[in-house]
Design a protein around this motif. Structure first.
Motif, PDB file in Angstrom:
ATOM      1  N   TYR A  84       0.860  -1.175   0.000  1.00 45.84           N
ATOM      2  CA  TYR A  84       0.000   0.000   0.000  1.00 45.84           C
ATOM      3  C   TYR A  84       0.898   1.226   0.000  1.00 45.84           C
ATOM      4  O   TYR A  84       1.699   1.407   0.922  1.00 45.84           O
ATOM      5  CB  TYR A  84      -0.882  -0.033   1.251  1.00 45.84           C
ATOM      6  N   THR A  85       0.806   2.066  -1.013  1.00 48.13           N
ATOM      7  CA  THR A  85       1.737   3.178  -1.140  1.00 48.13           C
ATOM      8  C   THR A  85       1.416   4.305  -0.167  1.00 48.13           C
ATOM      9  O   THR A  85       0.339   4.372   0.412  1.00 48.13           O
ATOM     10  CB  THR A  85       1.704   3.769  -2.556  1.00 48.13           C
ATOM     11  N   THR A  86       2.351   5.221  -0.039  1.00 48.99           N
ATOM     12  CA  THR A  86       2.092   6.468   0.648  1.00 48.99           C
ATOM     13  C   THR A  86       1.142   7.305  -0.202  1.00 48.99           C
ATOM     14  O   THR A  86       0.854   6.972  -1.354  1.00 48.99           O
ATOM     15  CB  THR A  86       3.400   7.240   0.872  1.00 48.99           C
ATOM     16  N   GLY A  87       0.651   8.396   0.346  1.00 46.12           N
ATOM     17  CA  GLY A  87      -0.312   9.213  -0.370  1.00 46.12           C
ATOM     18  C   GLY A  87       0.335  10.123  -1.407  1.00 46.12           C
ATOM     19  O   GLY A  87       1.425  10.659  -1.194  1.00 46.12           O
ATOM     20  N   CYS A 101      -5.363   2.279  -8.107  1.00 42.12           N
ATOM     21  CA  CYS A 101      -5.297   3.507  -7.321  1.00 42.12           C
ATOM     22  C   CYS A 101      -6.700   4.069  -7.102  1.00 42.12           C
ATOM     23  O   CYS A 101      -7.584   3.898  -7.953  1.00 42.12           O
ATOM     24  CB  CYS A 101      -4.426   4.554  -8.015  1.00 42.12           C
ATOM     25  N   THR A 155      -8.291   8.883  -1.467  1.00 39.70           N
ATOM     26  CA  THR A 155      -8.305   8.793  -0.001  1.00 39.70           C
ATOM     27  C   THR A 155      -8.489  10.168   0.644  1.00 39.70           C
ATOM     28  O   THR A 155      -8.530  10.266   1.873  1.00 39.70           O
ATOM     29  CB  THR A 155      -7.016   8.149   0.538  1.00 39.70           C
ATOM     30  N   ARG A 168      -6.066  13.513  -2.552  1.00 41.27           N
ATOM     31  CA  ARG A 168      -4.991  12.566  -2.277  1.00 41.27           C
ATOM     32  C   ARG A 168      -5.442  11.200  -2.743  1.00 41.27           C
ATOM     33  O   ARG A 168      -6.626  10.860  -2.687  1.00 41.27           O
ATOM     34  CB  ARG A 168      -4.651  12.540  -0.791  1.00 41.27           C
ATOM     35  N   ARG A 201      -4.039   6.840  -3.010  1.00 41.70           N
ATOM     36  CA  ARG A 201      -3.073   5.789  -2.702  1.00 41.70           C
ATOM     37  C   ARG A 201      -3.258   4.661  -3.703  1.00 41.70           C
ATOM     38  O   ARG A 201      -4.322   4.532  -4.326  1.00 41.70           O
ATOM     39  CB  ARG A 201      -3.250   5.248  -1.276  1.00 41.70           C
TER      40      ARG A 201
END
Length: 253
Positions: free
Chosen positions: A115-118, A138, A141, A177, A179
């Motif tokens: 799970y990537t950063t924002g 994607c 969020t 934003r 993710r």
């Protein structure tokens, strides 16, 4: 706690400022077959809703859960109005500002999921490159700003083999934003607009989850919302509005 890998934001050489994702080439919607393997299987691990002005609603641990919006709504009248899914005290929470409301859900992650950063975008910026489309889905969020015009929108979309986060804001105060989550497969993008007579069918619920990837139009009150819901074992995308231009997009994975 699961360490969230950093993914570089690549520069964009093509200006997309004047067009939304609707103007780009859409990939066909791919109906899922039965997602049977344990590696692919994603199911809801937590759900929660939030309504202003309540405290943030806890969802699930950040260590092994990926969370996403299933409902966005309320009045987005100023640049300070927003909804978000955020990590607070090692747990995902959903909350917002102004007179907004949201629902969110989380899927349990295995070791094969990252799970990537924002990634962030704000009005006046070029679309934010979120990285390659292969093996990654994607979704939104955080959304914020004024949605006072039918052409206002925020969304995640694909172009040229990459994911992008962008939007259009007549008041020039929109922000968002997103993710990304590594997955074995995901659907094409499903769309719904307030002109539609029916909800958009997104397939059997089975072992898959669905997340909102775009919201658009005038959001002036509690009458305006877009949402993902489950009925009789199926996923649907729908919403409601007493204004104009309200629409949404979603993907399942």
């Amino acid at each position: 706690m699961r360490k969230l890998p950093l993914v570089a934001v690549l520069p964009l050489t093509l200006s997309l400022e004047a067009c939304g994702p609707e103007a780009l080439e859409e990939e066909p919607v791919e109906e899922f077959g039965a997602l049977q393997s344990a590696k692919q299987e994603l199911t809801f691990a937590a759900r929660g809703s939030w309504v202003a002005p309540n405290p943030a609603t806890p969802l699930a641990s950040t260590s092994d859960r990926a969370c996403f919006f299933t409902r966005l709504g309320g009045a987005f009248d100023t640049g300070g109005d927003s909804l978000r899914i955020a990590a607070l005290w090692e747990r995902w929470h959903v909350d917002g500002t102004g007179s907004t409301r949201a629902a969110a859900a989380c899927a349990g992650m295995r070791d094969t999921h990252e799970y990537t950063t924002g990634y962030d975008w704000a009005a006046g910026q070029q679309p934010t490159n979120l990285g390659p489309v292969n093996g990654r889905v994607c979704f939104l969020t955080r959304v914020g700003g004024s949605f006072n015009h039918p052409t206002d929108w925020i969304g995640v979309y694909q172009s040229g083999g990459s994911w992008f986060l962008s939007g259009a804001s007549q008041a020039r105060n929109g922000s968002a934003r997103a993710r990304c989550l590594t997955v074995d497969s995901y659907s094409g993008e499903y769309s719904w607009s307030q002109e539609a007579r029916n909800s958009t069918y997104m397939g059997l619920a089975g072992n898959k989850v669905c997340a909102l990837t775009s919201m658009a139009g005038q959001f002036d009150s509690d009458n305006e919302f877009v949402e993902i819901s489950k009925a009789v074992g199926n996923w649907y995308l729908s919403g409601g509005s007493s204004r104009s231009g309200v629409s949404a997009k979603a993907r399942c994975f």
